[in-house]
Motif scaffolding. Structure first.
Motif, PDB file in Angstrom:
ATOM      1  N   ALA A  46      -4.006  -3.443  -2.354  1.00 55.16           N
ATOM      2  CA  ALA A  46      -2.882  -2.469  -1.865  1.00 55.16           C
ATOM      3  C   ALA A  46      -3.356  -0.933  -1.974  1.00 55.16           C
ATOM      4  O   ALA A  46      -3.195  -0.139  -1.190  1.00 55.16           O
ATOM      5  CB  ALA A  46      -1.700  -2.585  -2.588  1.00 55.16           C
ATOM      6  N   ARG A  47      -4.091  -0.585  -3.142  1.00 58.56           N
ATOM      7  CA  ARG A  47      -4.450   0.813  -2.979  1.00 58.56           C
ATOM      8  C   ARG A  47      -5.692   1.037  -2.012  1.00 58.56           C
ATOM      9  O   ARG A  47      -5.890   2.179  -1.439  1.00 58.56           O
ATOM     10  CB  ARG A  47      -4.960   1.032  -4.373  1.00 58.56           C
TER      11      ARG A  47
ATOM     12  N   ALA B 232      -4.208   1.657   1.334  1.00 63.54           N
ATOM     13  CA  ALA B 232      -3.742   3.068   1.155  1.00 63.54           C
ATOM     14  C   ALA B 232      -4.710   4.077   1.384  1.00 63.54           C
ATOM     15  O   ALA B 232      -4.172   5.269   1.763  1.00 63.54           O
ATOM     16  CB  ALA B 232      -2.890   3.154  -0.167  1.00 63.54           C
TER      17      ALA B 232
ATOM     18  N   SER C  86       0.917  -1.324   0.058  1.00 61.04           N
ATOM     19  CA  SER C  86       0.013   0.029   0.098  1.00 61.04           C
ATOM     20  C   SER C  86       0.817   1.162  -0.157  1.00 61.04           C
ATOM     21  O   SER C  86       0.658   2.136  -0.358  1.00 61.04           O
ATOM     22  CB  SER C  86      -0.985   0.167   1.143  1.00 61.04           C
TER      23      SER C  86
ATOM     24  N   SER D 181       0.073   5.134  -1.090  1.00 62.32           N
ATOM     25  CA  SER D 181      -0.279   6.170  -0.132  1.00 62.32           C
ATOM     26  C   SER D 181       1.451   7.345  -0.160  1.00 62.32           C
ATOM     27  O   SER D 181       0.911   8.446   0.159  1.00 62.32           O
ATOM     28  CB  SER D 181      -0.129   5.582   1.202  1.00 62.32           C
TER      29      SER D 181
END
Length: 303
Positions: free
Chosen positions: A266-267, A270, A237, A241
């Motif tokens: 992952a996003r 984030a 992430s 981020s």
């Protein structure tokens, strides 16, 4: 008024810290001490020039701290950036009901308001750090008591529901356009779950657990209290981020390519973590952290 999930169960004051050092580490008792931060789980004090101590502020953090104390010494051959190494192992007592740890001090500051150029310059170091961490032998981590995905990271549907619920708390603090951007992003996620993966994770990799030097370049990774075994997207992430969109491909060229499901998760993480940080900052009336959390959400959503 109800308690927030980040409310402290134990207040760790300077006189208490001084008392604990006097009793358990008398050679440190003459050193100056000062509080330098509160996280979700720990209160942190600087002790002299060389050490930093973390004291659990909630019961849930106790087992995490014990696990961290066992695993961190074993990571020396894998970690490619400076990280706080435990040197002093404090014990619970009648004065304070939890164990506590003292570490080597890593100079640096939180990466708040740093430039995109500085972020790009840390992309390679972050990618190499995670590439090496994620190949640490899982069986060794298990032997040291590291838990498997206790936060159910792979459940995108459940996380999406929680994030949409969070937005009801945001409407007093961000614009309708910003609210709509987050809501539209979440509504566009149709994936409900990803397959479980098992790698050793830092587990809480965000700007309040990173340090940079005066130029804004990565100087260290701190707070390993959430170390666990789970899906690499949790740590990846950081590519969304922390890094500007243009540097993400270079990050993956070093770390190694991952599948689309991993990138989606992952996003999402984030965006999720700064939402929590934003709500805590609002409650704490910490405008700098709130603004940084907002900027992280915008960066994570950018392509």
């Amino acid at each position: 008024m109800g308690r927030n999930l980040w409310d402290a169960e134990w207040e760790v004051t300077e006189p208490l810290v001084q008392q604990l050092l006097n009793l358990q580490f008398p050679r440190l008792a003459s050193l100056p001490i000062r509080e330098i931060g509160n996280g979700w789980d720990n209160t942190v004090y600087r002790v002299g020039d060389e050490y930093v101590f973390r004291f659990p502020r909630r019961q849930v953090a106790v087992d995490l701290l014990r696990t961290e104390a066992r695993i961190l010494p074993k990571l020396a051959g894998y970690i490619t950036v400076p990280y706080a190494k435990p040197l002093f192992f404090g014990k619970e007592s009648t004065h304070y009901p939890a164990p506590f740890l003292g570490y080597s001090y890593i100079p640096g500051k939180f990466p708040i308001g740093i430039s995109d150029d500085a972020r790009v310059q840390s992309a390679a170091a972050l990618a190499k750090f995670l590439k090496n961490l994620h190949v640490f032998p899982v069986e060794v981590a298990q032997q040291e008591g590291i838990l498997f995905d206790q936060r159910n990271l792979t459940d995108l549907a459940g996380r999406k529901e929680r994030m949409l619920d969070f937005l009801s708390r945001f409407n007093l603090y961000i614009t309708q356009e910003e609210l709509d951007e987050i809501a539209n992003y979440l509504q566009g996620i149709t994936l409900e779950r990803v397959e479980h993966r098992q790698v050793l994770l830092h587990g809480d990799l965000h700007f309040k657990n990173m340090l940079v030097d005066d130029s804004g370049i990565l100087a260290g990774i701190i707070d390993w209290g959430d170390v666990n075994i789970g899906h690499p997207a949790c740590d990846l992430s950081i590519a969304y981020s922390y890094l500007p969109p243009a540097s993400r491909q270079a990050f993956y060229e070093i770390y190694g390519e991952v599948d689309d499901e991993t990138k989606i998760l992952a996003r999402m993480i984030a965006v999720y973590i700064p939402m929590l940080l934003f709500m805590q900052a609002v409650d704490d009336k910490d405008e700098a952290i709130a603004e940084e959390a907002k900027s992280i959400i915008q960066r994570a959503l950018a392509d």
